[in-house]
Enzyme design. Structure first.
Site, PDB file in Angstrom:
ATOM      1  N   HIS A 123       0.798  -1.232   0.000  1.00  0.00           N
ATOM      2  CA  HIS A 123       0.000   0.000   0.000  1.00  0.00           C
ATOM      3  C   HIS A 123       0.834   1.287   0.000  1.00  0.00           C
ATOM      4  CE1 HIS A 123       1.064  -0.080   4.224  1.00  0.00           C
ATOM      5  NE2 HIS A 123       0.626   1.164   4.331  1.00  0.00           N
TER       6      HIS A 123
HETATM    7  C1  UD1 Z   1      -2.299   5.335   5.923  1.00  0.00           C
HETATM    8  C2  UD1 Z   1      -1.022   5.804   6.637  1.00  0.00           C
HETATM    9  C3  UD1 Z   1       0.032   4.710   6.555  1.00  0.00           C
HETATM   10  C4  UD1 Z   1      -0.505   3.385   7.053  1.00  0.00           C
HETATM   11  C5  UD1 Z   1      -1.763   3.041   6.287  1.00  0.00           C
HETATM   12  C6  UD1 Z   1      -2.371   1.733   6.747  1.00  0.00           C
HETATM   13  C7  UD1 Z   1      -0.506   8.203   6.590  1.00  0.00           C
HETATM   14  C8  UD1 Z   1       0.366   9.231   5.996  1.00  0.00           C
HETATM   15  N1  UD1 Z   1      -0.470   7.006   6.015  1.00  0.00           N
HETATM   16  O1  UD1 Z   1      -1.990   5.193   4.540  1.00  0.00           O
HETATM   17  O2  UD1 Z   1       1.124   5.085   7.378  1.00  0.00           O
HETATM   18  O3  UD1 Z   1       0.482   2.384   6.874  1.00  0.00           O
HETATM   19  O4  UD1 Z   1      -2.717   4.108   6.487  1.00  0.00           O
HETATM   20  O5  UD1 Z   1      -3.507   1.412   5.999  1.00  0.00           O
HETATM   21  O6  UD1 Z   1      -1.177   8.480   7.536  1.00  0.00           O
HETATM   22  N2  UD1 Z   1      -9.340   4.648   1.664  1.00  0.00           N
HETATM   23  C9  UD1 Z   1     -10.561   4.037   1.608  1.00  0.00           C
HETATM   24  N3  UD1 Z   1     -11.168   3.733   2.793  1.00  0.00           N
HETATM   25  C10 UD1 Z   1     -10.630   3.995   4.017  1.00  0.00           C
HETATM   26  C11 UD1 Z   1      -9.394   4.646   4.039  1.00  0.00           C
HETATM   27  C12 UD1 Z   1      -8.752   4.975   2.876  1.00  0.00           C
HETATM   28  O7  UD1 Z   1     -11.085   3.767   0.542  1.00  0.00           O
HETATM   29  O8  UD1 Z   1     -11.243   3.671   5.059  1.00  0.00           O
HETATM   30  C13 UD1 Z   1      -8.647   4.975   0.379  1.00  0.00           C
HETATM   31  C14 UD1 Z   1      -8.960   6.377  -0.113  1.00  0.00           C
HETATM   32  O9  UD1 Z   1      -8.981   6.337  -1.499  1.00  0.00           O
HETATM   33  C15 UD1 Z   1      -7.734   7.151   0.333  1.00  0.00           C
HETATM   34  C16 UD1 Z   1      -6.640   6.106   0.209  1.00  0.00           C
HETATM   35  O10 UD1 Z   1      -7.254   4.872   0.573  1.00  0.00           O
HETATM   36  O11 UD1 Z   1      -7.527   8.282  -0.420  1.00  0.00           O
HETATM   37  C17 UD1 Z   1      -5.458   6.354   1.095  1.00  0.00           C
HETATM   38  O12 UD1 Z   1      -5.858   6.485   2.461  1.00  0.00           O
HETATM   39  P1  UD1 Z   1      -4.983   7.363   3.495  1.00  0.00           P
HETATM   40  O13 UD1 Z   1      -5.519   7.264   4.865  1.00  0.00           O
HETATM   41  O14 UD1 Z   1      -4.780   8.733   2.938  1.00  0.00           O
HETATM   42  O15 UD1 Z   1      -3.569   6.673   3.423  1.00  0.00           O
HETATM   43  P2  UD1 Z   1      -3.149   5.136   3.461  1.00  0.00           P
HETATM   44  O16 UD1 Z   1      -2.525   4.812   2.151  1.00  0.00           O
HETATM   45  O17 UD1 Z   1      -4.272   4.266   3.950  1.00  0.00           O
END
Ligand code: UD1
Length: 386
Positions: free
Chosen positions: A227
């Site tokens: 991820h």
């Molecule tokens: C975040 C953390 C990372 C952690 C990871 C675990 C930061 C900078 N990054 O990254 O350290 O290892 O979580 O999962 O805080 N999304 C969904 N549903 C959700 C959450 C996210 O669909 O419940 C999708 C959305 O498109 C979003 C993307 O995932 O834009 C990324 O989510 P985000 O929380 O920004 O970062 P992660 O890549 O999950």
């Protein structure tokens, strides 16, 4: 004493569960003594919000519902951090806690740390001192900011303490307590072991994803999670990884791939989704629950991952682990420090070569100092005594 603790994203939940339990145990130990216990409030920033990224973990790990959910959701880093700070400031002003406790290195951790200090509230960081020294990693920025601002820094291993000393953190603020995630692993190990691998695969198979059969017990499978932006946001890098998985790795072993929402989004965007969904011997799974992933890890012949938490779990379970990164903030999990993991970046030649070595090596569990399941109790004792 009043403590406000913060969670935002999936890896935070395994860290806060034992902390909350240790606060409860501390309060029970004071019952009848007349001494005041700890009042604890849990704040969820809402960075992760899908049921299988958040609610499922609260349920599985018996975490009480958050007292307040800030509902921040997805967005750019500035949006997530900025909106969290604005919302969390109101909470801090209203509650005036003695301590704000943050865990890990996600955007919620950093945003709430800044807010706490600007409100002159003492700040404690659980999992302090980890350093990848890779400033392109958003988590590294979060770690540096959080540790610089923290009044108490709870480190998971001795190397993290050395990092903090080298940065000039006063000795009295550093407490070596061990790895809190291993508290959760030890508390949940038996429950996970009782699950059935085939049942996990069948219940979590993604709609239309993967032609792979459920692996026979004893036949072996590899397990993949991916991820990090450095692996999934560049089509050339993600494409090369997908080529290797579909053309090479799955010829030898069934691959179970639990797909993070960010990765699914990018695979679709780069036109790679249909290929992985149709790949032979590869089963695409939705994001798994805590016990389910732990169960698969217990049986996997090999794990390929860019997750920090999984590197740690592989270390304790002994699962050979290919870390798909060029650096790690968790060197204690590496083979040269007695752990089970090898850094392979996203270089396919290196991944190929290391896969072969790892499959021959087999399981070698290791237990770094104080990864003993009692970290949360040490943290609460330190907070109560400070
Ligand atoms: C975040 C953390 C990372 C952690 C990871 C675990 C930061 C900078 N990054 O990254 O350290 O290892 O979580 O999962 O805080 N999304 C969904 N549903 C959700 C959450 C996210 O669909 O419940 C999708 C959305 O498109 C979003 C993307 O995932 O834009 C990324 O989510 P985000 O929380 O920004 O970062 P992660 O890549 O999950």
């Amino acid at each position: 004493m009043k403590i406000v603790s913060v969670v935002g994203a999936r890896p935070n939940f395994m860290k806060i569960a034992p902390f909350i339990r240790a606060v409860e145990a501390h309060n029970q130990s004071l019952a009848g003594s007349g001494a005041p216990g700890i009042r604890h409030l849990l704040i969820h920033t809402g960075q992760h919000y899908d049921d299988n990224m958040s609610r499922a973990f609260f349920k599985a790990l018996d975490i009480p519902e958050a007292d307040i959910n800030l509902g921040i959701g997805s967005g750019s880093h500035a949006e997530q951090v900025g909106l969290t700070m604005i919302a969390f400031e109101k909470v801090v002003r209203q509650e005036r806690p003695d301590w704000v406790v943050v865990v890990g290195d996600v955007n919620a951790t950093c945003a709430c740390s800044i807010t706490a200090k600007k409100e002159h509230v003492r700040l404690a960081h659980i999992e302090a001192g980890l350093r990848s020294r890779d400033m392109t990693m958003p988590e590294e920025v979060n770690r540096l900011v959080t540790d610089r601002l923290s009044d108490l820094l709870f480190t998971p291993d001795r190397l993290s303490g050395e990092n903090l000393r080298a940065e000039g953190v006063p000795e009295k603020q550093i407490r070596f307590v061990g790895n809190i995630m291993i508290d959760t692993l030890e508390a949940q190990r038996e429950k996970a072991a009782a699950l059935d691998v085939a049942d996990i695969v069948n219940r979590n198979r993604m709609g239309g994803g993967g032609l792979g059969a459920v692996p026979d017990p004893g036949q072996g499978f590899s397990l993949l999670t991916l991820h990090r932006p450095s692996n999934v946001d560049d089509p050339a890098i993600l494409g090369a990884i997908v080529d290797f998985l579909t053309n090479e790795l799955t010829r030898e072993l069934t691959l179970l791939w639990t797909v993070h929402p960010r990765t699914e989004k990018q695979l679709r965007r780069f036109g790679l989704w249909d290929r992985v969904a149709a790949a032979r011997n590869m089963v695409l799974l939705t994001p798994l629950g805590y016990h389910e992933l732990l169960r698969l890890n217990m049986d996997a012949a090999m794990v390929l991952t860019d997750s920090g938490g999984l590197q740690e779990e592989c270390c304790v379970l002994g699962t050979p682990c290919l870390t798909l990164r060029w650096n790690t903030e968790r060197p204690v999990t590496l083979r040269e420090h007695g752990g089970a993991s090898v850094l392979v970046g996203n270089d396919v030649d290196r991944i190929r070569k290391t896969c072969r070595e790892m499959l021959q090596r087999g399981r070698t569990p290791a237990r770094p100092e104080l990864w003993d399941g009692k970290t949360a109790a040490r943290i609460v004792t330190a907070l109560a005594g400070d």
